[in-house]
Design a protein around this motif. Structure first.
Motif, PDB file in Angstrom:
ATOM      1  N   CYS A 119       0.843  -1.196   0.000  1.00  0.00           N
ATOM      2  CA  CYS A 119       0.000   0.000   0.000  1.00  0.00           C
ATOM      3  C   CYS A 119       0.881   1.251   0.000  1.00  0.00           C
ATOM      4  O   CYS A 119       1.864   1.316   0.737  1.00  0.00           O
ATOM      5  N   CYS A 128      -0.445   3.228   6.427  1.00  0.00           N
ATOM      6  CA  CYS A 128      -0.949   1.847   6.367  1.00  0.00           C
ATOM      7  C   CYS A 128       0.204   0.904   6.026  1.00  0.00           C
ATOM      8  O   CYS A 128       0.664   0.137   6.851  1.00  0.00           O
ATOM      9  N   CYS A 166      -5.867  -1.380  -1.736  1.00  0.00           N
ATOM     10  CA  CYS A 166      -5.479  -1.940  -0.446  1.00  0.00           C
ATOM     11  C   CYS A 166      -6.735  -2.349   0.325  1.00  0.00           C
ATOM     12  O   CYS A 166      -7.590  -1.503   0.592  1.00  0.00           O
ATOM     13  N   THR A 195      -7.030  -3.002   3.309  1.00  0.00           N
ATOM     14  CA  THR A 195      -7.021  -2.436   4.658  1.00  0.00           C
ATOM     15  C   THR A 195      -7.518  -0.987   4.660  1.00  0.00           C
ATOM     16  O   THR A 195      -8.396  -0.629   5.433  1.00  0.00           O
ATOM     17  N   CYS A 196      -6.974  -0.160   3.749  1.00  0.00           N
ATOM     18  CA  CYS A 196      -7.309   1.269   3.816  1.00  0.00           C
ATOM     19  C   CYS A 196      -7.895   1.816   2.510  1.00  0.00           C
ATOM     20  O   CYS A 196      -8.294   2.974   2.453  1.00  0.00           O
TER      21      CYS A 196
HETATM   22 ZN   LIG Z   1      -3.468   0.494   2.884  1.00  0.00          ZN
END
Ligand SMILES: [Zn+2]
Ligand SMILES: *Cc1c(COP(=O)(O)O)cnc(C)c1O
Length: 450
Positions: free
Chosen positions: A11, A16, A29, A31-32
Motif C-alpha cells: 500500500c 498503512c 489496499c 485495509t485502507c
Molecule cells: Zn493500505
C-alpha cells in the motif's frame, strides 16, 4: 515483505503500508482502500550491472520474451514466472528523432524525439501495461476480466483477453469513444457495455462490478499494469544510446503512465543504473485539467506520501456539486477523477515534474504538425507537442535540452477528429480536399495552381 520471493504488493499510504503477496489479486489496499505498488526484493533478482547489458537480448529475438519490448527488460519487472508471461509482440516501438518538427518548434537539431507507441499491436501504449497485467492474471488463474475505458484500454484488453482465453467485458461512456477504438473492442470479441455517463462513471461502476463478480480488473488501478508501462522509459533510454533525456513529456489522463514513469526512474536510480532522473512534464487537456488545477492552483503535493487528501476530497465534491463532466476532443484524456492521482504526485516529486494544460485547438494544431512532420498520432498524444510549444514559450523548457515526447496512440485511432480538422478548416494547418470536375483540363489547371 522480505524472504525469497522477488516481488510483493505494498500500500502506498505510509500510515498503512500493508503488504500482500503477488499471488493475491486486488486493485486497492483491502485495509485502507489506497493504491497498491509492486515492490521488489532486488537482492533476489539478477539485475544487469548496467542498462546496456539488455542489448544482448537483441541477438536472441527468436525467443518470444526477448522479442517483446516489455519482457526483454524482465529483470526490472520480475513479479511472475516466465511460463505465465503473455506476449503478442508488444513494445516494438520507435524513438523517432525529428529534426523537422524540432526546427519548427525552435528546438535545437538532434534534441527532439518522439516515442511512437502507436506501433503496438492494438495501436496504443496500453499494450505495454496489458502484457504485464494479463501475465499476472494468468499467474492467479483469472477466468474473466473487465475494464472501464475511454477506448484504447478496451481495445488492448480485448486483444489480450482473446489471446489468453479470458472472458472480457468493457465499459465505455455514452458517445465518448473514438470509432477506431470501439471497432477494435467489438472485433476482438469483447462484451461492450455502454453506460449512460462519462468515463468517471464507468470507472466507478467497473470497480463495484469486479468486486461483486470476482472479475480481474484491468484499469491502471491494477499495479501490475504500471510495471509494464515502465518499459516505455527503458526503450527511450535505449533509443538514446543508453542515455537519459532532460525531459519526458506525456499526456495526463488517468495518470497511469506518468506514475509508471516516475517509478521506473526512481528504481533505476536506486539500482545505480542511471545517474540523473529526467524531468517530467504532464500535459492535461484544458477541458479535463484536474491535475493542473490541483498541483498549480491548490498546491497539492506528494509530501512523502502524507498527501493532504482534504484538498482532493473538496475538489471532487465541488465537481459533483456542479455536476461537472470533462470535455475535450482528446477523448483518451477526458477524465476528471484520475485514479492514479496520488502515484502521479509521487512521480512529480521524483522527477521534479511540472503540469500544464492545453486547449483543444492547440491539440489539433499540434496533431496536424506531428502528422506533417512525422508518423502522426491521435489527439491525446498531440497534447505533448502542444504542451512543449507552450513550455518553450515560457522558457520552462530550453531549446538546448533533450526532449522525449510519448506519442501514446496511433494516428488511425480517431479519424473523425482528423477529418473534421482538415475538411472543416478548423485550424492553422488544415489541409482540406478540393473538388474538381471530372475533366482532364480542369484537373490540370487546378493542379498547376497548387
Ligand atoms: Zn493500505
Ligand atoms: C490511455 C491514454 C492516455 C492517458 O494515459 P494515462 O496513463 O491514463 O494518463 C493518453 N493517450 C492515449 C492515446 C491513451 O490511450
Amino acid at each position: 515483505m522480505s524472504g525469497k520471493q522477488t516481488a510483493y504488493q505494498k500500500c502506498i499510504n505510509p500510515k498503512c503500508g500493508a503488504e500482500f503477496a503477488t499471488t493475491e489479486s486486488m486493485f486497492k489496499c483491502p485495509t485502507c482502500g489506497d493504491l497498491l505498488d509492486i515492490k521488489y526484493n532486488w537482492e533476489n533478482i539478477n539485475v544487469p550491472k548496467k542498462l546496456s547489458d539488455f542489448r544482448k537480448r537483441w541477438s536472441t529475438r527468436n525467443n518470444r520474451l526477448d522479442f517483446s519490448g516489455v519482457w526483454r527488460f524482465r529483470e526490472l519487472l520480475n513479479f511472475c514466472p516466465d511460463e505465465n508471461k503473455i506476449s503478442i509482440g508488444e513494445g516494438q516501438t520507435l524513438l523517432e528523432r525529428n529534426d523537422n518538427l524540432a526546427s519548427f518548434l525552435g528546438v535545437d537539431a538532434g534534441n527532439l524525439f518522439l516515442q511512437y507507441e502507436g506501433l503496438n499491436p492494438s495501436g496504443s501504449f496500453k499494450d505495454n501495461g496489458m502484457t504485464a497485467a494479463f501475465s499476472h492474471a494468468d499467474m492467479v488463474g483469472a477466468k474473466s476480466c473487465a475494464c472501464a475505458s475511454t477506448g484504447n484500454t478496451s481495445a488492448a484488453v480485448a486483444v489480450y483477453a482473446n489471446h489468453c482465453g479470458l472472458k472480457c467485458t468493457v465499459f465505455i461512456g455514452s458517445g465518448r469513444i473514438a470509432f477506431g477504438k470501439l471497432s477494435q473492442a467489438m472485433d476482438y470479441g469483447a462484451k461492450t457495455i455502454q453506460i449512460l455517463g462519462d468515463f468517471d462513471d464507468c470507472m466507478k461502476q467497473v470497480q463495484d462490478v469486479c468486486t461483486n463478480m470476482g472479475l480481474y480488473l484491468l484499469n491502471s488501478l491494477n499495479p501490475f499494469r504500471l510495471e509494464g508501462q515502465k518499459t516505455i522509459m527503458y526503450r527511450i533510454i535505449e533509443g538514446l544510446g543508453w542515455e537519459v533525456p532532460d525531459w519526458i513529456i506525456v499526456p495526463g489522463g488517468n495518470l497511469g503512465n506518468s506514475s509508471a514513469f516516475g517509478k521506473a526512474f526512481a528504481e533505476l536510480k536506486q539500482l545505480g543504473l542511471i545517474e540523473k532522473i529526467p524531468r517530467l512534464a504532464i500535459i492535461n487537456a484544458s477541458g479535463a485539467d484536474t491535475l493542473t488545477d490541483l498541483v498549480n492552483n491548490k498546491s497539492l503535493r506528494w509530501n512523502d506520501g502524507h498527501i493532504d487528501t482534504a484538498i482532493i476530497d473538496d475538489y471532487y465534491a465541488e465537481l459533483t456539486a456542479k455536476n461537472y463532466s470533462p470535455h475535450t476532443c482528446a477523448s483518451a484524456i477526458e477524465i476528471s477523477r484520475p485514479v492514479n492521482l496520488k502515484k502521479c504526485l509521487r512521480a512529480i516529486d521524483v522527477c521534479d515534474g511540472i503540469v500544464t494544460s492545453v486547449t483543444d485547438s492547440e491539440i489539433t494544431d499540434a496533431k496536424a504538425l506531428i502528422g506533417r512532420y512525422g508518423l502522426g498520432c491521435e489527439p491525446a498524444s498531440a497534447a505533448t507537442i502542444a504542451g512543449l510549444k507552450n513550455l518553450l514559450a515560457s522558457s520552462e523548457i530550453k531549446p538546448g535540452e533533450k526532449i522525449a515526447c510519448v506519442l501514446t496512440g496511433h494516428c488511425l485511432k480517431d479519424p473523425d477528429v482528423t477529418v473534421n480538422y482538415h475538411k472543416d478548416l478548423q485550424g492553422s494547418y488544415s489541409n482540406a480536399p478540393v473538388e474538381c470536375e471530372n475533366d482532364l483540363d480542369k484537373i490540370i489547371k487546378l493542379m498547376s495552381q497548387c
